[in-house]
Write a protein that holds these residues in place. Structure first.
Motif, PDB file in Angstrom:
ATOM      1  N   SER A 110     -11.539 -80.676  -3.657  1.00 26.51           N
ATOM      2  CA  SER A 110     -12.632 -81.646  -3.836  1.00 26.51           C
ATOM      3  C   SER A 110     -13.945 -81.148  -3.244  1.00 26.51           C
ATOM      4  O   SER A 110     -15.028 -81.476  -3.735  1.00 26.51           O
ATOM      5  N   ALA A 111     -13.843 -80.333  -2.201  1.00 26.16           N
ATOM      6  CA  ALA A 111     -15.034 -79.783  -1.550  1.00 26.16           C
ATOM      7  C   ALA A 111     -15.570 -78.546  -2.262  1.00 26.16           C
ATOM      8  O   ALA A 111     -16.587 -77.990  -1.845  1.00 26.16           O
ATOM      9  N   GLY A 112     -14.898 -78.116  -3.333  1.00 23.79           N
ATOM     10  CA  GLY A 112     -15.380 -76.994  -4.133  1.00 23.79           C
ATOM     11  C   GLY A 112     -14.819 -75.646  -3.758  1.00 23.79           C
ATOM     12  O   GLY A 112     -15.253 -74.621  -4.303  1.00 23.79           O
ATOM     13  N   ALA A 113     -13.859 -75.598  -2.830  1.00 21.24           N
ATOM     14  CA  ALA A 113     -13.242 -74.326  -2.446  1.00 21.24           C
ATOM     15  C   ALA A 113     -12.009 -74.059  -3.312  1.00 21.24           C
ATOM     16  O   ALA A 113     -11.406 -74.975  -3.875  1.00 21.24           O
ATOM     17  N   ASP A 114     -11.655 -72.791  -3.413  1.00 19.88           N
ATOM     18  CA  ASP A 114     -10.473 -72.378  -4.167  1.00 19.88           C
ATOM     19  C   ASP A 114      -9.232 -72.624  -3.305  1.00 19.88           C
ATOM     20  O   ASP A 114      -9.067 -71.982  -2.256  1.00 19.88           O
ATOM     21  N   PRO A 115      -8.328 -73.541  -3.694  1.00 16.99           N
ATOM     22  CA  PRO A 115      -7.146 -73.827  -2.869  1.00 16.99           C
ATOM     23  C   PRO A 115      -6.301 -72.594  -2.580  1.00 16.99           C
ATOM     24  O   PRO A 115      -5.741 -72.472  -1.482  1.00 16.99           O
ATOM     25  N   ALA A 116      -6.233 -71.665  -3.533  1.00 17.31           N
ATOM     26  CA  ALA A 116      -5.448 -70.452  -3.306  1.00 17.31           C
ATOM     27  C   ALA A 116      -6.047 -69.622  -2.182  1.00 17.31           C
ATOM     28  O   ALA A 116      -5.321 -69.105  -1.320  1.00 17.31           O
ATOM     29  N   LYS A 117      -7.359 -69.502  -2.171  1.00 20.46           N
ATOM     30  CA  LYS A 117      -8.029 -68.734  -1.121  1.00 20.46           C
ATOM     31  C   LYS A 117      -7.954 -69.459   0.228  1.00 20.46           C
ATOM     32  O   LYS A 117      -7.816 -68.830   1.285  1.00 20.46           O
ATOM     33  N   VAL A 118      -8.054 -70.784   0.194  1.00 21.69           N
ATOM     34  CA  VAL A 118      -7.932 -71.571   1.424  1.00 21.69           C
ATOM     35  C   VAL A 118      -6.547 -71.366   2.024  1.00 21.69           C
ATOM     36  O   VAL A 118      -6.407 -71.131   3.231  1.00 21.69           O
ATOM     37  N   ARG A 119      -5.526 -71.453   1.189  1.00 22.19           N
ATOM     38  CA  ARG A 119      -4.162 -71.226   1.679  1.00 22.19           C
ATOM     39  C   ARG A 119      -4.039 -69.833   2.282  1.00 22.19           C
ATOM     40  O   ARG A 119      -3.437 -69.645   3.346  1.00 22.19           O
ATOM     41  N   GLU A 120      -4.572 -68.845   1.597  1.00 25.97           N
ATOM     42  CA  GLU A 120      -4.502 -67.464   2.085  1.00 25.97           C
ATOM     43  C   GLU A 120      -5.150 -67.338   3.462  1.00 25.97           C
ATOM     44  O   GLU A 120      -4.609 -66.694   4.369  1.00 25.97           O
ATOM     45  N   ALA A 121      -6.294 -67.977   3.631  1.00 26.72           N
ATOM     46  CA  ALA A 121      -6.988 -67.918   4.919  1.00 26.72           C
ATOM     47  C   ALA A 121      -6.197 -68.632   6.010  1.00 26.72           C
ATOM     48  O   ALA A 121      -6.080 -68.139   7.140  1.00 26.72           O
ATOM     49  N   LEU A 122      -5.631 -69.775   5.674  1.00 27.14           N
ATOM     50  CA  LEU A 122      -4.887 -70.555   6.662  1.00 27.14           C
ATOM     51  C   LEU A 122      -3.596 -69.864   7.101  1.00 27.14           C
ATOM     52  O   LEU A 122      -3.123 -70.091   8.221  1.00 27.14           O
ATOM     53  N   MET A 123      -3.050 -69.014   6.242  1.00 26.69           N
ATOM     54  CA  MET A 123      -1.807 -68.322   6.593  1.00 26.69           C
ATOM     55  C   MET A 123      -1.994 -67.388   7.779  1.00 26.69           C
ATOM     56  O   MET A 123      -1.020 -67.004   8.436  1.00 26.69           O
ATOM     57  N   GLY A 124      -3.247 -67.035   8.086  1.00 21.02           N
ATOM     58  CA  GLY A 124      -3.501 -66.162   9.223  1.00 21.02           C
ATOM     59  C   GLY A 124      -3.863 -66.886  10.496  1.00 21.02           C
ATOM     60  O   GLY A 124      -4.157 -66.249  11.502  1.00 21.02           O
ATOM     61  N   GLY A 125      -3.827 -68.212  10.463  1.00 20.21           N
ATOM     62  CA  GLY A 125      -4.256 -68.988  11.625  1.00 20.21           C
ATOM     63  C   GLY A 125      -3.166 -69.881  12.181  1.00 20.21           C
ATOM     64  O   GLY A 125      -1.997 -69.779  11.815  1.00 20.21           O
ATOM     65  N   PHE A 126      -3.559 -70.800  13.053  1.00 14.07           N
ATOM     66  CA  PHE A 126      -2.616 -71.667  13.752  1.00 14.07           C
ATOM     67  C   PHE A 126      -1.971 -72.675  12.811  1.00 14.07           C
ATOM     68  O   PHE A 126      -0.921 -73.236  13.119  1.00 14.07           O
ATOM     69  N   ALA A 127      -2.578 -72.913  11.655  1.00 10.21           N
ATOM     70  CA  ALA A 127      -2.022 -73.842  10.670  1.00 10.21           C
ATOM     71  C   ALA A 127      -0.909 -73.207   9.837  1.00 10.21           C
ATOM     72  O   ALA A 127      -0.272 -73.889   9.028  1.00 10.21           O
ATOM     73  N   SER A 128      -0.684 -71.922  10.040  1.00  9.25           N
ATOM     74  CA  SER A 128       0.347 -71.228   9.268  1.00  9.25           C
ATOM     75  C   SER A 128       1.716 -71.854   9.507  1.00  9.25           C
ATOM     76  O   SER A 128       2.051 -72.266  10.618  1.00  9.25           O
ATOM     77  N   SER A 129       2.495 -71.956   8.454  1.00 11.77           N
ATOM     78  CA  SER A 129       3.858 -72.480   8.559  1.00 11.77           C
ATOM     79  C   SER A 129       4.654 -71.997   7.367  1.00 11.77           C
ATOM     80  O   SER A 129       4.100 -71.513   6.369  1.00 11.77           O
ATOM     81  N   ARG A 130       5.948 -72.137   7.458  1.00 11.83           N
ATOM     82  CA  ARG A 130       6.817 -71.781   6.330  1.00 11.83           C
ATOM     83  C   ARG A 130       6.515 -72.665   5.126  1.00 11.83           C
ATOM     84  O   ARG A 130       6.555 -72.201   3.984  1.00 11.83           O
ATOM     85  N   ILE A 131       6.169 -73.909   5.386  1.00 12.12           N
ATOM     86  CA  ILE A 131       5.864 -74.823   4.281  1.00 12.12           C
ATOM     87  C   ILE A 131       4.542 -74.458   3.623  1.00 12.12           C
ATOM     88  O   ILE A 131       4.419 -74.466   2.394  1.00 12.12           O
TER      89      ILE A 131
END
Length: 291
Positions: free
Chosen positions: A192-213
């Motif tokens: 909704s904010a205009g970001a690419d969900p795939a890229k957001v997920r990729e970025a989050l996988m390297g941070g504290f929000a990373s999880s198996r889910i």
């Protein structure tokens, strides 16, 4: 070992296959087209749960819900009718902890042991023999079952007495359900904010929000691959066990209850047979996004 296996669904099929591949004689009930390959691998199809219990020393159940387990165990020509003293019943379904304890008492009255051993890890874990297995039962019964668990899983824990495995599984499903909802909300927000969900997920996988889910289910959300997996309607069943258990214990589990309601909405939308990662579609609909 002579093993009975009843419940040849998405999870049960690969679990039974691992047991056959290890050289055990595995007696099967309710073989359908999707599970016929197990017979070709060496499994032996029988026409009743009673016949399976008569032929096997250890009987494993992997069924959808509490009434299914009760029926397979105690209906006419059920497992209980075929048991003899010294056999072991292992229920790897995800069902009510309270009813599990009642079932175990009835099986113990027949001179047999009972272990509840629900699993986590989904179809991927089942196929890779990498399930987490949460067990309740006596130390003796658990040790008897452990060699079989080791053919199906990696993280195997005796939590406590009968019913403790099911309690642990309910706790697991609370965490999984709430995390799926959190990942869904994050990706809906990003889109909704205009970001690419795939890229957001990729970025989050390297941070504290990373999880198996985020890794597995987030990818399914991005790629729109919602074949089960673990169906929303089955996860809703587990969340209902949590909500009902909280009521019995006079606990407030507000986020669990909210996620259960989201799953109710997903089922109302016709998504009940989709993988639980498809919960994102309900949140997308609430946000006015096109799936």
């Amino acid at each position: 070992m002579n093993i009975g296996f009843i419940g040849l669904g998405v999870m049960g099929r690969p679990m039974a296959s691992h047991l056959i591949a290890a050289g055990h004689t595995v007696f099967l009930h309710r073989v359908k087209a999707a599970s016929q390959h197990l017979v070709e691998e060496g499994g032996k199809a029988l026409d009743s749960a009673k016949a399976v219990a008569e032929a096997a020393d250890v009987i494993i159940l992997m069924l959808p819900d509490t009434p299914d387990v009760q029926a397979v165990l105690f209906d006419a020509n059920g497992v209980a009718d075929g048991l003899s003293k010294g056999k072991l019943v292992i229920d790897m379904s995800s069902i009510s902890p309270v009813e599990t304890q009642n079932f175990a008492i009835r099986i113990a009255d027949l001179g047999c042991d009972y272990v509840d051993a629900p699993v986590s890890g989904g179809d991927v874990g089942a196929k890779n023999a990498a399930l987490t297995i949460m067990c309740g039962g006596s130390e003796q019964a658990f040790e008897r079952a452990r060699p079989l668990f080791e053919l199906m899983g990696k993280n195997i824990t005796l939590v406590g007495d009968v019913g403790a495995g099911q309690t642990t599984k309910v706790a697991n499903q609370i965490i999984v359900g709430l995390t799926i909802a959190a990942v869904s909300e994050a990706l809906v927000f990003a889109k909704s904010a205009g970001a690419d969900p795939a890229k957001v997920r990729e970025a989050l996988m390297g941070g504290f929000a990373s999880s198996r889910i985020l890794e597995v289910h987030g990818e399914r959300m991005v790629k729109r691959t919602f074949d089960p997996g673990f169906r929303i309607q089955l996860h809703r069943k587990d969340m209902s066990l949590a909500v009902d258990g909280a009521k019995a214990l006079n606990l407030s589990l507000p986020n669990t209850a909210a996620t259960q309601q989201l799953m109710n909405a997903a089922i109302a939308r016709g998504d009940g047979d989709k993988d639980h990662s498809a919960l994102i579609q309900t949140l997308e609909a609430l946000a006015g996004q096109k799936s």
